[in-house]
Design an enzyme around this catalytic site. Sequence first.
Site, PDB file in Angstrom:
ATOM      1  N   HIS A  31       4.905 -15.242  42.376  1.00  0.00           N
ATOM      2  CA  HIS A  31       5.787 -16.411  42.318  1.00  0.00           C
ATOM      3  C   HIS A  31       7.226 -16.037  41.975  1.00  0.00           C
ATOM      4  O   HIS A  31       8.130 -16.860  42.120  1.00  0.00           O
ATOM      5  CB  HIS A  31       5.228 -17.474  41.360  1.00  0.00           C
ATOM      6  CG  HIS A  31       5.345 -17.146  39.908  1.00  0.00           C
ATOM      7  ND1 HIS A  31       4.343 -16.527  39.198  1.00  0.00           N
ATOM      8  CD2 HIS A  31       6.348 -17.372  39.022  1.00  0.00           C
ATOM      9  CE1 HIS A  31       4.723 -16.384  37.933  1.00  0.00           C
ATOM     10  NE2 HIS A  31       5.938 -16.901  37.801  1.00  0.00           N
ATOM     11  N   ASP A  78      -1.960 -14.087  41.887  1.00  0.00           N
ATOM     12  CA  ASP A  78      -0.532 -13.943  41.577  1.00  0.00           C
ATOM     13  C   ASP A  78      -0.224 -12.493  41.195  1.00  0.00           C
ATOM     14  O   ASP A  78      -0.003 -12.159  40.035  1.00  0.00           O
ATOM     15  CB  ASP A  78      -0.171 -14.899  40.436  1.00  0.00           C
ATOM     16  CG  ASP A  78       1.327 -15.111  40.291  1.00  0.00           C
ATOM     17  OD1 ASP A  78       2.081 -14.670  41.185  1.00  0.00           O
ATOM     18  OD2 ASP A  78       1.743 -15.733  39.291  1.00  0.00           O
ATOM     19  N   SER A 185       7.118 -14.082  33.096  1.00  0.00           N
ATOM     20  CA  SER A 185       6.256 -13.905  34.273  1.00  0.00           C
ATOM     21  C   SER A 185       6.374 -12.497  34.841  1.00  0.00           C
ATOM     22  O   SER A 185       7.464 -11.934  34.922  1.00  0.00           O
ATOM     23  CB  SER A 185       6.641 -14.911  35.362  1.00  0.00           C
ATOM     24  OG  SER A 185       6.361 -16.222  34.966  1.00  0.00           O
TER      25      SER A 185
END
Length: 242
Positions: A31, A78, A185
């Site tokens: 992402h 992810d 992230s």
Amino acid sequence: MASIQLQEVETRKHECGGFLVGDQWVMTAVHCFLTGANGRKVVLGAHSLTATEETKQTFDILQVYNHPDFNPVNYDNDITLLKLDRPITVTEAVKPIEYQRSGDTDVSPPTGATVETAGWGSVNNLQGRTDRLKEVVMDVVDRELCARYDYYGYKFTANMMCSYKLCPKPCRHRYKTEDSCDGDSGGPLVYEGVAVGITSNGGKKCGQVKKPGIYTIISHYTAWINTTISGSVTPSPPSTSP
């Protein structure tokens, strides 16, 4: 640790984390790279994002390899691999971390195990990010709990684990948990010195009791990682989705 940065007018802005898994490879989250490399840089060996540090090494991104089955609805799969424009110079501050592969059951963290993550993400619930690398020690949360409807429900898949540190009662801290947050992230979830997860997502606000941080389980992608690093996978084109 890697800081993935986007070039602005006169400075570079930290966007996501990552971690070195080979002399020319960084692992991070899909992402963070839906639009491809887009001029982003990878900075290794940093402690402060803004200070001049001799330990820093800065790289262009040669290729982006997003997992082809990434689901933007729940962030399943992810995981991304970045090929740097050149091999690193190995130093005490810049060197690869071992990551969990399929079959490494001896390093799989059980419920309640102590794990840690690090990053330059928000330290006050989305209000601002830290300049200096922060680390948080947490506990692995029971999978059945994270899959409950009042936690993540069906969005929590077999490719994910969740973790946070609950504030012991009586809790006088502003937030009831310690957790990863916005800007973290792509960073590693580490258990006994081995990267076992990738910081993926969580609740709309950080530190919520029923929204532990979610991490992609690295060992589920051993075959894809091996074929990607060996050169058998085509690089990902930029996505047009938000």
